[in-house]
Design an enzyme around this catalytic site. Structure first.
Site, short mmCIF file in Angstrom:
data_model
loop_
_atom_site.label_atom_id
_atom_site.label_comp_id
_atom_site.label_asym_id
_atom_site.label_seq_id
_atom_site.Cartn_x
_atom_site.Cartn_y
_atom_site.Cartn_z
N GLU A 1 11.06 3.99 4.13
CA GLU A 1 10.29 3.28 5.16
C GLU A 1 9.53 2.19 4.42
O GLU A 1 8.65 2.51 3.61
CB GLU A 1 9.29 4.21 5.84
CG GLU A 1 9.90 5.33 6.65
CD GLU A 1 10.49 4.87 7.94
OE1 GLU A 1 10.22 3.72 8.37
OE2 GLU A 1 11.26 5.65 8.53
N CYS B 1 1.80 -1.43 7.80
CA CYS B 1 3.19 -1.92 7.71
C CYS B 1 3.57 -2.67 8.98
O CYS B 1 4.36 -3.61 8.94
CB CYS B 1 4.14 -0.76 7.45
SG CYS B 1 3.96 0.57 8.64
N LYS C 1 4.32 13.13 -3.93
CA LYS C 1 3.57 12.27 -4.86
C LYS C 1 2.78 11.25 -4.05
O LYS C 1 3.33 10.29 -3.51
CB LYS C 1 4.49 11.52 -5.83
CG LYS C 1 3.62 10.94 -6.97
CD LYS C 1 4.21 9.78 -7.70
CE LYS C 1 3.98 8.45 -7.06
NZ LYS C 1 2.57 8.01 -6.95
N GLU D 1 5.18 -10.46 3.01
CA GLU D 1 4.22 -9.46 3.48
C GLU D 1 2.95 -9.57 2.63
O GLU D 1 3.00 -9.34 1.41
CB GLU D 1 4.80 -8.05 3.36
CG GLU D 1 3.86 -7.00 3.92
CD GLU D 1 4.40 -5.59 3.77
OE1 GLU D 1 4.89 -5.24 2.68
OE2 GLU D 1 4.31 -4.83 4.74
P1 NAD Z 1 4.27 0.75 -3.27
O1 NAD Z 1 5.71 0.59 -3.00
O2 NAD Z 1 3.66 -0.02 -4.35
O3 NAD Z 1 3.96 2.27 -3.62
C1 NAD Z 1 4.32 3.33 -2.75
C2 NAD Z 1 4.46 4.60 -3.56
O4 NAD Z 1 5.54 4.43 -4.47
C3 NAD Z 1 3.24 4.96 -4.41
O5 NAD Z 1 3.09 6.36 -4.40
C4 NAD Z 1 3.64 4.47 -5.79
O6 NAD Z 1 3.03 5.16 -6.84
C5 NAD Z 1 5.13 4.75 -5.78
N1 NAD Z 1 5.90 3.94 -6.72
C6 NAD Z 1 5.65 2.68 -7.13
N2 NAD Z 1 6.60 2.28 -8.02
C7 NAD Z 1 7.47 3.30 -8.13
C8 NAD Z 1 8.66 3.50 -8.88
N3 NAD Z 1 9.16 2.57 -9.68
N4 NAD Z 1 9.30 4.69 -8.75
C9 NAD Z 1 8.83 5.65 -7.93
N5 NAD Z 1 7.70 5.53 -7.23
C10 NAD Z 1 7.03 4.36 -7.31
O7 NAD Z 1 3.57 0.51 -1.87
P2 NAD Z 1 2.01 0.57 -1.55
O8 NAD Z 1 1.36 -0.64 -2.13
O9 NAD Z 1 1.48 1.92 -1.89
O10 NAD Z 1 2.03 0.47 0.05
C11 NAD Z 1 2.16 -0.71 0.72
C12 NAD Z 1 3.58 -0.90 1.23
O11 NAD Z 1 3.96 0.21 2.02
C13 NAD Z 1 3.72 -2.11 2.12
O12 NAD Z 1 4.87 -2.82 1.78
C14 NAD Z 1 3.85 -1.49 3.51
O13 NAD Z 1 4.52 -2.30 4.44
C15 NAD Z 1 4.58 -0.24 3.22
N6 NAD Z 1 4.42 0.74 4.30
C16 NAD Z 1 5.50 0.98 5.11
C17 NAD Z 1 5.37 1.87 6.17
C18 NAD Z 1 6.54 2.20 7.07
O14 NAD Z 1 6.50 3.21 7.73
N7 NAD Z 1 7.57 1.36 7.12
C19 NAD Z 1 4.16 2.53 6.39
C20 NAD Z 1 3.09 2.25 5.53
C21 NAD Z 1 3.23 1.36 4.48
#
Ligand code: NAD
Length: 498
Positions: free
Chosen positions: A266, A301, A190, A400
């Site tokens: 992650e 991230c 997804k 963040e």
């Molecule tokens: P997000 O958590 O809002 O969304 C990530 C994914 O989760 C999306 O596909 C979203 O649709 C899905 N999602 C959201 N709510 C959900 C729920 N209740 N149930 C299931 N799925 C759900 O994050 P984002 O805004 O897309 O990305 C930014 C974040 O990602 C930042 O916090 C960043 O640090 C983190 N990030 C971490 C890494 C790592 O490797 N540690 C790498 C890249 C980004």
């Protein structure tokens, strides 16, 4: 031929964009027929109507994945076969580099040059490296007495759900799907609702490479309506996620509320970049301090969002960082050489501008940027922004922001630098700049982070694991360690005594 702004514009206009879900080897509409607008943050243009998957589509995709897994068309093939297919997949990604880079840029706003230089090649390398490793994974023989034989083997989990973010849509997907597929699992991916296009294109390339129908499915949709049904699904064996810490925590609950599926997260970061007065090259350190926060518009991230500077060099060092940051202004992402592009969407602009206002309210000193930039009408752009004189513990030093905002914090000695660095709910990455080798080792040993760098930022490759301490997550992506997330270990005991 060297690409120009105009040549990229005409290439982008000629793209044919897949917007349907990809389930069981076919592009299909959502069962409900629902779609959502996919909007480019470059200029606010609607790129297409993407299938808005819900419970029925998730059920269908999981059923297809389960069927393909049980049939063994992929899971039971020889490792050398899966290796060839993943390598072919990597070649196809490389062969479509321009198309994929443009899709990535249109969808989430990063400079096309960044997608060409990093995202697409890193995706291909992840697939190729992981494919190459498949037939080097051996089982073990337990150290038993003469009357028995103990075999330790790895088996695929079965159906793996991967939920990924929008900041590096292809790379984050590849870090999950490559080891999952390599180990013989079937996958339901997804992508983020903010960046579904490249994953949908990837699905067709996977099929072309020889991945059988049902083994790799892509279900675009929102977190609540597509993500949660996947996370709660009783027939999903493994859940792997990259995204925010808040959602990661929710997904761990979903695993517990359903079938105790294996769950690896992650998540976020607030990474400290520690510069001591004895750093060997302060000019280089200043350049890197700027690029390590402004790359990808700060939506990384591992962004170096906290700059910890030793007080004796504080003022002159910050001047150099400001000078370096000033050169990294956002431009139209198609502009050759653009250092920064667009933020992912209007919501992210609002969030980041909220933090900039908060920094000012809490008394930090704005020394660069701080405003939205009018690069393209209807687009989402923010200037590179630096706050000096940030107190450890202020909101912008703790949370963040996920945008181009740097917090500079002074420290008086090594112990204080380490305390500030580690006093965070996150533990994803950190760097230390020093010419003193003993200090480099002392400090890196004490830093509570999954990746630690000395005298540079963002070292890393497929050869080393990537992941976080504390609330930055669990498990590791990349390297052979990634296979642990996608396999069960089986112990088989054979009685040799009759
Ligand atoms: P997000 O958590 O809002 O969304 C990530 C994914 O989760 C999306 O596909 C979203 O649709 C899905 N999602 C959201 N709510 C959900 C729920 N209740 N149930 C299931 N799925 C759900 O994050 P984002 O805004 O897309 O990305 C930014 C974040 O990602 C930042 O916090 C960043 O640090 C983190 N990030 C971490 C890494 C790592 O490797 N540690 C790498 C890249 C980004």
């Amino acid at each position: 031929m060297t690409a120009t702004f105009e040549s990229r514009k005409s290439q982008a206009a000629a793209l044919s964009i897949a917007t349907q879900a990809f389930i069981d080897g076919q592009y299909v509409d959502a069962a409900s027929g629902a779609t959502f607008d996919c909007i480019s943050p470059i200029d606010g243009r609607v790129l297409g109507q993407v299938a808005d998957c819900g419970q029925a589509d998730i059920d269908k995709a999981v059923r297809a994945a389960r069927r393909s897994f049980e049939a063994g068309h992929w899971a039971q093939t020889a490792p050398t076969h899966r290796k060839k297919v993943l390598q072919r997949f990597a070649e196809l990604v490389n062969a479509h580099v321009d198309e994929l880079a443009l899709l990535e840029s249109l969808d989430m706003g990063k400079p096309v040059d960044d997608a060409l230089g990093y995202d697409v090649p890193a995706t291909a390398r992840c697939l190729a490296w992981t494919g190459e490793a498949i037939d080097k994974v051996y089982g073990e023989v337990a150290a038993t007495g003469p009357g028995e034989l103990g075999l330790i083997t790895r088996e695929p989990l079965g159906v793996v759900a991967a939920i990924v973010p929008w900041n590096f849509p292809l790379v984050m997907a590849a870090w999950k799907i490559a080891p999952a597929l390599a180990m013989g699992n079937s996958v339901v991916l997804k992508p983020s609702e903010k960046s579904p296009l490249s994953a949908l294109r990837l699905a067709a390339l996977a099929m072309e490479a020889g991945i059988p129908p049902g083994v790799f499915n892509v279900v675009p949709g929102f977190g609540k309506t597509a993500g949660e049904p996947l996370a709660l699904h009783m027939d999903v064996d493994g859940l792997v996620f990259t995204g925010s810490t808040a959602v990661g925590k929710r997904l761990l609950q979903c695993a517990g509320l359903s079938n105790m599926k294996r769950a690896y997260m992650e998540c976020g970061g607030k990474s400290p970049n520690i510069v001591f007065a004895d750093a060997p090259d302060l000019d280089k350190a200043a350049q890197v301090a700027a690029s390590a926060i402004f790359y990808n518009q700060g939506q990384v991230c591992t962004a170096a969002s906290r700059l910890l500077v030793e007080e004796s060099i504080h003022a002159q060092f910050v001047e150099r960082v400001v000078a370096a940051g000033r050169k990294l202004q956002p431009q139209h992402p198609f502009t050759p050489g653009a250092a920064m592009g667009a933020m992912v969407d209007a919501g992210q602009v609002e969030r980041v501008m909220g933090y900039i206002a908060k920094g000012q309210q809490e008394g930090a000193r704005l020394v660069l940027g701080g405003r939205q930039a009018s690069v393209v009408e209807g687009g989402c752009y923010i200037e590179p922004t630096i706050f000096d004189g940030v107190q450890h513990g202020q909101t912008i030093s703790r949370e963040e922001i996920f945008g181009p905002v740097l917090s500079v914090i002074g420290f008086s000695d090594e112990a204080q630098a380490i305390r500030f660095a580690n006093d965070s709910e996150y533990g994803l990455a950190a760097a230390v700049w020093t010419g003193d080798i003993a200090r480099a080792h002392r400090v890196t040993r004490k830093l509570r982070a999954g990746s630690v760098w000395v005298n540079y930022w963002d070292g890393g490759d497929m050869t080393a694991p990537f992941g976080g301490y504390k609330q930055s997550g669990n498990g590791r992506d990349k390297s052979l360690h990634a296979f642990d997330k996608y396999t069960e270990l089986k112990a088989t005991w054979i009685n040799l005594e009759g």
